[in-house]
Scaffold this active site. Sequence first.
Site, short mmCIF file in Angstrom:
data_model
loop_
_atom_site.label_atom_id
_atom_site.label_comp_id
_atom_site.label_asym_id
_atom_site.label_seq_id
_atom_site.Cartn_x
_atom_site.Cartn_y
_atom_site.Cartn_z
N ASP A 170 1.00 -1.15 -0.03
CA ASP A 170 -0.56 0.10 0.66
C ASP A 170 0.22 1.28 -0.03
O ASP A 170 0.84 1.76 0.54
CB ASP A 170 -1.01 0.09 1.08
CG ASP A 170 -1.55 -1.18 0.94
OD1 ASP A 170 -2.16 -1.84 0.50
OD2 ASP A 170 -2.12 -1.64 2.56
N GLY A 194 0.50 1.56 -7.48
CA GLY A 194 -0.02 0.63 -8.32
C GLY A 194 0.24 2.43 -9.58
O GLY A 194 -0.25 2.53 -10.36
N LYS A 195 0.09 3.38 -8.33
CA LYS A 195 -0.32 4.89 -8.98
C LYS A 195 1.32 4.89 -9.46
O LYS A 195 1.68 5.54 -10.99
CB LYS A 195 -0.10 6.07 -7.53
CG LYS A 195 -0.36 7.11 -7.99
CD LYS A 195 0.78 7.96 -8.10
CE LYS A 195 1.02 9.57 -8.50
NZ LYS A 195 0.21 10.09 -8.76
N ALA A 235 -3.58 -9.00 -3.55
CA ALA A 235 -3.35 -7.50 -3.01
C ALA A 235 -4.28 -6.26 -4.01
O ALA A 235 -4.55 -7.08 -5.20
CB ALA A 235 -2.40 -7.34 -3.98
N HIS A 242 -4.44 -2.76 -5.88
CA HIS A 242 -3.16 -1.68 -6.57
C HIS A 242 -4.89 -0.36 -7.00
O HIS A 242 -5.31 -0.51 -7.53
CB HIS A 242 -2.93 -2.16 -7.30
CG HIS A 242 -1.35 -2.75 -6.95
ND1 HIS A 242 -0.50 -3.13 -8.16
CD2 HIS A 242 -1.23 -3.28 -5.98
CE1 HIS A 242 0.57 -3.78 -7.21
NE2 HIS A 242 -0.17 -3.48 -5.75
N ARG A 265 1.39 -29.66 -4.79
CA ARG A 265 0.47 -30.29 -5.78
C ARG A 265 -0.01 -30.69 -6.19
O ARG A 265 -0.46 -31.81 -7.04
CB ARG A 265 2.31 -31.07 -6.66
CG ARG A 265 3.43 -30.24 -6.54
CD ARG A 265 4.56 -30.52 -6.49
NE ARG A 265 4.26 -30.95 -4.99
CZ ARG A 265 5.82 -31.77 -4.03
NH1 ARG A 265 6.40 -32.29 -4.77
NH2 ARG A 265 5.84 -32.02 -3.33
N THR A 319 2.50 -12.80 4.73
CA THR A 319 1.83 -12.96 3.50
C THR A 319 2.45 -14.74 2.91
O THR A 319 3.57 -15.16 3.60
CB THR A 319 1.45 -12.70 1.58
OG1 THR A 319 0.95 -13.27 1.38
CG2 THR A 319 3.01 -12.04 1.30
N ASP A 338 2.35 14.73 -0.75
CA ASP A 338 1.00 16.07 0.17
C ASP A 338 0.83 15.59 1.53
O ASP A 338 0.27 16.38 1.88
CB ASP A 338 0.19 15.83 -0.93
CG ASP A 338 -0.24 14.19 -1.58
OD1 ASP A 338 0.74 13.79 -1.88
OD2 ASP A 338 -1.57 14.31 -1.54
N THR A 345 2.77 13.29 -5.94
CA THR A 345 2.04 14.37 -5.01
C THR A 345 0.77 14.58 -4.86
O THR A 345 0.06 15.76 -4.85
CB THR A 345 2.55 15.74 -5.55
OG1 THR A 345 2.22 15.65 -7.30
CG2 THR A 345 4.35 15.55 -5.59
N GLY A 346 -0.65 13.42 -5.59
CA GLY A 346 -1.88 13.44 -5.70
C GLY A 346 -1.98 11.98 -6.01
O GLY A 346 -1.61 10.90 -6.62
#
Length: 338
Positions: A12, A16-17, A40, A42, A137, A190, A282, A321-322
């Site tokens: 997190d 993604g961004k 996960a 994103h 398996r 995980t 930010d 920044t956002g």
Amino acid sequence: MLTVVVDGFFGDTGKGKIISYLSIADNVAAVVRGGVGPNAGHTVVWKGKEYKLRQIPSGFVNEKAMLYIGPGVLINPLVFLSEVELTNTKGRAFVDYNCGIIEERHISEDRKNPHLKGKIGTTGTGCGPAQRDRVMRILKLAKEVEALKDFLEDVPLRINEFIDKGEGVIAEGTQGTFLSLYHGTYPYVTSKDVTASAILSDIGVGPKKVDEIILVFKSYVTRVGGGPLEGELTEEEARKRGMLEIATVTGRKRRAAPFNFKYAKRAVMLNSPTQIAVTKIDVLFNEAKGVRKFDDLPKQAKDFIFNIEDELKVPVTLIGTGQDTFEVIDRRKELGIL
Ligand code: IMP
Ligand code: MG
């Protein structure tokens, strides 16, 4: 040209961004997802719309990019197919023949098992039980699933072909360094290793083919579920500082702490980054919101970045920044990396 993007904290951090930005800025040919599976989430904000993706790579925003999921990654066919629809990516989204398949029984076990649900605080998406079945398996693979038949590919072959032709490929890591089964805060982790080396293994690319490794840190640390978190703030303090987040997959509140150099240094050691991305600056410095040029950042924000570079000895090339894909300061040219 292969760029691996991995997370230096507990997930997190805004991978993604960063990946959505790079997929467009670098005009890559393909984005391939590694990591565990649909545990996960994103988040990508693209053209004013928020996408919370658990299977499709965040680079879907580049309409020319092929989208792959490596054989090391678990697939929940229902989640995958609904995201193909959501992102309108049929024809360019593919899973490897050998991806493991999460079935309903894995999910119900993950949600009922007192150790997993109660103690570890898993996401309840069936990943741990499916990983166990893969090791035994007995897990079903994507090539055996009728609903996936139009989406099957030899992903390592395709990815290696792109790299060998000199085309841009992004390997999208998931989770975060300290959620790694081997390098994290066991047992609060995980079900797999999720460091840069593991992501390469998930997608079937050897380490000599890596050009850049971008380690993503958020301007503060968050974690969901159980386990230690150094410097943890009270919920009230986290809210006051704007650090109280809601988890993408589970809707739980994330626990928060200030930026932590002990974690960051160890993450650098474990992932060998060539670049660092720092997101959500930010949140710490309001005036940084939406800034696109490093020089336009307030002085304290610049000092925050310089301090990270001094301590970690790795250049901070990308600064978030956002939320929007383009709310990024890209310093790669000025730092001589592009
Ligand atoms: P599991 O991966 O669902 O088994 O959950 C194990 C631990 O990892 C729990 O603490 C989860 O909250 C955490 N976890 C798994 N995936 C993510 C992620 O993508 N972001 C943040 N935490 C995660
Ligand atoms: Mg997430």
